[in-house]
Design a protein around this motif. Structure first.
Motif, PDB file in Angstrom:
ATOM      1  N   ASN A   5       0.834  -1.202   0.000  1.00 58.50           N
ATOM      2  CA  ASN A   5       0.000   0.000   0.000  1.00 58.50           C
ATOM      3  C   ASN A   5       0.872   1.256   0.000  1.00 58.50           C
ATOM      4  O   ASN A   5       0.571   2.224  -0.691  1.00 58.50           O
ATOM      5  CB  ASN A   5      -0.935  -0.002   1.213  1.00 58.50           C
ATOM      6  CG  ASN A   5      -1.883   1.169   1.174  1.00 58.50           C
ATOM      7  OD1 ASN A   5      -2.638   1.349   0.225  1.00 58.50           O
ATOM      8  ND2 ASN A   5      -1.840   1.980   2.222  1.00 58.50           N
ATOM      9  N   TYR A   6       1.938   1.238   0.773  1.00 59.48           N
ATOM     10  CA  TYR A   6       2.888   2.348   0.781  1.00 59.48           C
ATOM     11  C   TYR A   6       3.444   2.575  -0.630  1.00 59.48           C
ATOM     12  O   TYR A   6       3.478   3.711  -1.121  1.00 59.48           O
ATOM     13  CB  TYR A   6       4.010   2.066   1.783  1.00 59.48           C
ATOM     14  CG  TYR A   6       5.228   2.916   1.602  1.00 59.48           C
ATOM     15  CD1 TYR A   6       5.232   4.244   2.032  1.00 59.48           C
ATOM     16  CD2 TYR A   6       6.379   2.413   0.999  1.00 59.48           C
ATOM     17  CE1 TYR A   6       6.351   5.044   1.853  1.00 59.48           C
ATOM     18  CE2 TYR A   6       7.496   3.199   0.827  1.00 59.48           C
ATOM     19  CZ  TYR A   6       7.479   4.514   1.246  1.00 59.48           C
ATOM     20  OH  TYR A   6       8.586   5.294   1.073  1.00 59.48           O
ATOM     21  N   LEU A   7       3.883   1.497  -1.295  1.00 56.05           N
ATOM     22  CA  LEU A   7       4.434   1.627  -2.645  1.00 56.05           C
ATOM     23  C   LEU A   7       3.391   2.159  -3.628  1.00 56.05           C
ATOM     24  O   LEU A   7       3.722   2.935  -4.530  1.00 56.05           O
ATOM     25  CB  LEU A   7       4.981   0.280  -3.128  1.00 56.05           C
ATOM     26  CG  LEU A   7       6.232  -0.227  -2.408  1.00 56.05           C
ATOM     27  CD1 LEU A   7       6.563  -1.647  -2.866  1.00 56.05           C
ATOM     28  CD2 LEU A   7       7.418   0.711  -2.619  1.00 56.05           C
ATOM     29  N   GLU A   8       2.151   1.759  -3.459  1.00 57.56           N
ATOM     30  CA  GLU A   8       1.070   2.260  -4.318  1.00 57.56           C
ATOM     31  C   GLU A   8       0.991   3.773  -4.281  1.00 57.56           C
ATOM     32  O   GLU A   8       0.620   4.414  -5.258  1.00 57.56           O
ATOM     33  CB  GLU A   8      -0.287   1.697  -3.878  1.00 57.56           C
ATOM     34  CG  GLU A   8      -0.592   0.316  -4.343  1.00 57.56           C
ATOM     35  CD  GLU A   8      -0.843   0.226  -5.839  1.00 57.56           C
ATOM     36  OE1 GLU A   8      -1.448   1.146  -6.436  1.00 57.56           O
ATOM     37  OE2 GLU A   8      -0.405  -0.783  -6.424  1.00 57.56           O
ATOM     38  N   ASN A   9       1.327   4.361  -3.135  1.00 57.36           N
ATOM     39  CA  ASN A   9       1.207   5.808  -2.944  1.00 57.36           C
ATOM     40  C   ASN A   9       2.517   6.564  -3.148  1.00 57.36           C
ATOM     41  O   ASN A   9       2.565   7.768  -2.912  1.00 57.36           O
ATOM     42  CB  ASN A   9       0.642   6.095  -1.548  1.00 57.36           C
ATOM     43  CG  ASN A   9      -0.785   5.608  -1.435  1.00 57.36           C
ATOM     44  OD1 ASN A   9      -1.641   6.038  -2.193  1.00 57.36           O
ATOM     45  ND2 ASN A   9      -1.036   4.701  -0.514  1.00 57.36           N
ATOM     46  N   CYS A  10       3.562   5.887  -3.574  1.00 56.06           N
ATOM     47  CA  CYS A  10       4.846   6.550  -3.851  1.00 56.06           C
ATOM     48  C   CYS A  10       4.826   7.118  -5.265  1.00 56.06           C
ATOM     49  O   CYS A  10       4.783   6.361  -6.241  1.00 56.06           O
ATOM     50  CB  CYS A  10       6.006   5.567  -3.703  1.00 56.06           C
ATOM     51  SG  CYS A  10       6.448   5.199  -2.011  1.00 56.06           S
ATOM     52  N   VAL A  14       8.201   4.070 -10.642  1.00 56.22           N
ATOM     53  CA  VAL A  14       7.453   3.760 -11.855  1.00 56.22           C
ATOM     54  C   VAL A  14       6.478   2.614 -11.588  1.00 56.22           C
ATOM     55  O   VAL A  14       5.298   2.683 -11.927  1.00 56.22           O
ATOM     56  CB  VAL A  14       8.417   3.389 -13.007  1.00 56.22           C
ATOM     57  CG1 VAL A  14       7.661   2.917 -14.235  1.00 56.22           C
ATOM     58  CG2 VAL A  14       9.334   4.565 -13.330  1.00 56.22           C
ATOM     59  N   SER A  15       6.996   1.546 -10.948  1.00 56.87           N
ATOM     60  CA  SER A  15       6.170   0.374 -10.676  1.00 56.87           C
ATOM     61  C   SER A  15       6.863  -0.500  -9.641  1.00 56.87           C
ATOM     62  O   SER A  15       8.008  -0.255  -9.261  1.00 56.87           O
ATOM     63  CB  SER A  15       5.935  -0.436 -11.966  1.00 56.87           C
ATOM     64  OG  SER A  15       7.166  -0.854 -12.510  1.00 56.87           O
ATOM     65  N   TYR A  16       6.147  -1.530  -9.206  1.00 62.62           N
ATOM     66  CA  TYR A  16       6.724  -2.492  -8.274  1.00 62.62           C
ATOM     67  C   TYR A  16       6.047  -3.834  -8.481  1.00 62.62           C
ATOM     68  O   TYR A  16       4.967  -3.919  -9.069  1.00 62.62           O
ATOM     69  CB  TYR A  16       6.573  -2.036  -6.818  1.00 62.62           C
ATOM     70  CG  TYR A  16       5.160  -2.123  -6.303  1.00 62.62           C
ATOM     71  CD1 TYR A  16       4.709  -3.258  -5.638  1.00 62.62           C
ATOM     72  CD2 TYR A  16       4.263  -1.075  -6.503  1.00 62.62           C
ATOM     73  CE1 TYR A  16       3.400  -3.345  -5.177  1.00 62.62           C
ATOM     74  CE2 TYR A  16       2.963  -1.150  -6.040  1.00 62.62           C
ATOM     75  CZ  TYR A  16       2.542  -2.282  -5.389  1.00 62.62           C
ATOM     76  OH  TYR A  16       1.247  -2.370  -4.949  1.00 62.62           O
ATOM     77  N   TYR A 101       8.697   5.768  11.647  1.00 67.70           N
ATOM     78  CA  TYR A 101       9.122   6.945  10.885  1.00 67.70           C
ATOM     79  C   TYR A 101       8.237   7.275   9.689  1.00 67.70           C
ATOM     80  O   TYR A 101       8.252   8.398   9.213  1.00 67.70           O
ATOM     81  CB  TYR A 101      10.581   6.781  10.448  1.00 67.70           C
ATOM     82  CG  TYR A 101      11.503   6.675  11.624  1.00 67.70           C
ATOM     83  CD1 TYR A 101      11.686   7.761  12.483  1.00 67.70           C
ATOM     84  CD2 TYR A 101      12.174   5.501  11.917  1.00 67.70           C
ATOM     85  CE1 TYR A 101      12.515   7.674  13.587  1.00 67.70           C
ATOM     86  CE2 TYR A 101      13.007   5.393  13.021  1.00 67.70           C
ATOM     87  CZ  TYR A 101      13.179   6.481  13.843  1.00 67.70           C
ATOM     88  OH  TYR A 101      13.996   6.394  14.940  1.00 67.70           O
ATOM     89  N   ARG A 102       7.511   6.325   9.191  1.00 72.03           N
ATOM     90  CA  ARG A 102       6.566   6.521   8.097  1.00 72.03           C
ATOM     91  C   ARG A 102       7.119   7.412   6.980  1.00 72.03           C
ATOM     92  O   ARG A 102       6.691   8.555   6.810  1.00 72.03           O
ATOM     93  CB  ARG A 102       5.262   7.108   8.621  1.00 72.03           C
ATOM     94  CG  ARG A 102       4.608   6.254   9.675  1.00 72.03           C
ATOM     95  CD  ARG A 102       3.143   6.114   9.426  1.00 72.03           C
ATOM     96  NE  ARG A 102       2.557   5.245  10.422  1.00 72.03           N
ATOM     97  CZ  ARG A 102       1.978   4.100  10.118  1.00 72.03           C
ATOM     98  NH1 ARG A 102       1.911   3.698   8.894  1.00 72.03           N
ATOM     99  NH2 ARG A 102       1.451   3.350  11.057  1.00 72.03           N
ATOM    100  N   PRO A 103       8.056   6.897   6.210  1.00 73.44           N
ATOM    101  CA  PRO A 103       8.614   7.708   5.121  1.00 73.44           C
ATOM    102  C   PRO A 103       7.520   8.126   4.136  1.00 73.44           C
ATOM    103  O   PRO A 103       6.569   7.374   3.901  1.00 73.44           O
ATOM    104  CB  PRO A 103       9.635   6.789   4.466  1.00 73.44           C
ATOM    105  CG  PRO A 103       9.290   5.417   4.919  1.00 73.44           C
ATOM    106  CD  PRO A 103       8.605   5.541   6.227  1.00 73.44           C
ATOM    107  N   THR A 104       7.659   9.312   3.580  1.00 71.08           N
ATOM    108  CA  THR A 104       6.615   9.857   2.711  1.00 71.08           C
ATOM    109  C   THR A 104       6.886   9.644   1.229  1.00 71.08           C
ATOM    110  O   THR A 104       6.030   9.934   0.404  1.00 71.08           O
ATOM    111  CB  THR A 104       6.434  11.360   2.982  1.00 71.08           C
ATOM    112  OG1 THR A 104       7.696  12.006   2.792  1.00 71.08           O
ATOM    113  CG2 THR A 104       5.934  11.587   4.411  1.00 71.08           C
ATOM    114  N   SER A 105       8.067   9.149   0.888  1.00 74.69           N
ATOM    115  CA  SER A 105       8.404   8.866  -0.503  1.00 74.69           C
ATOM    116  C   SER A 105       9.389   7.707  -0.531  1.00 74.69           C
ATOM    117  O   SER A 105       9.988   7.362   0.495  1.00 74.69           O
ATOM    118  CB  SER A 105       9.027  10.090  -1.171  1.00 74.69           C
ATOM    119  OG  SER A 105      10.270  10.389  -0.564  1.00 74.69           O
TER     120      SER A 105
END
Length: 118
Positions: A5-10, A14-16, A101-105
């Motif tokens: 879900n985190y990756l979906e919002n980065c 480009v993709s994962y 820490y919840r990284p934002t990007s």
């Protein structure tokens, strides 16, 4: 699921893909018992057409984690030394730090999660 879900919002990737047995991206390594085992990293993240990051996520660390990370680091070094078309990197993401820490990007995750990098 939390990390996917985190990756979906980065916005800076480009993709994962979730790596699983059918994808079959695996590395052999010598485990803590001295036996040869297979290691399947968790995610493959395409940052750009020239950069791919292999991601290992972990809730609880076991004795094999440092061995797997050393093998992944070695694989990245090896693949980068024989070709220059795509740069491969890796990152280890432990659940406790990720939730704290919840990284934002994705770039902030790469800059903050440095365990096993050197």
């Amino acid at each position: 699921l939390l990390f996917a879900n985190y990756l979906e919002n980065c916005d800076d990737i480009v993709s994962y893909a979730k790596n699983y047995f059918a994808v079959h991206f695996k590395l052999d390594y010598i485990n803590a018992d001295g036996d040869i085992s297979n290691y399947y990293p968790d995610f493959i993240v395409k940052v750009s057409s020239k950069e791919i990051v292999i991601v290992e996520t972990k809730g609880l660390e076991d004795l094999d984690v440092p061995l797997k990370m050393e093998r992944l680091r070695q694989w990245c070094d090896d693949i980068n030394s024989i070709q220059t078309e795509v740069k491969f990197d890796f990152v280890f993401v432990d659940q406790e730090s990720f939730e704290k820490y919840r990284p934002t990007s994705f770039s902030s995750l790469m800059a903050s999660f440095l365990e096993y990098k050197d």
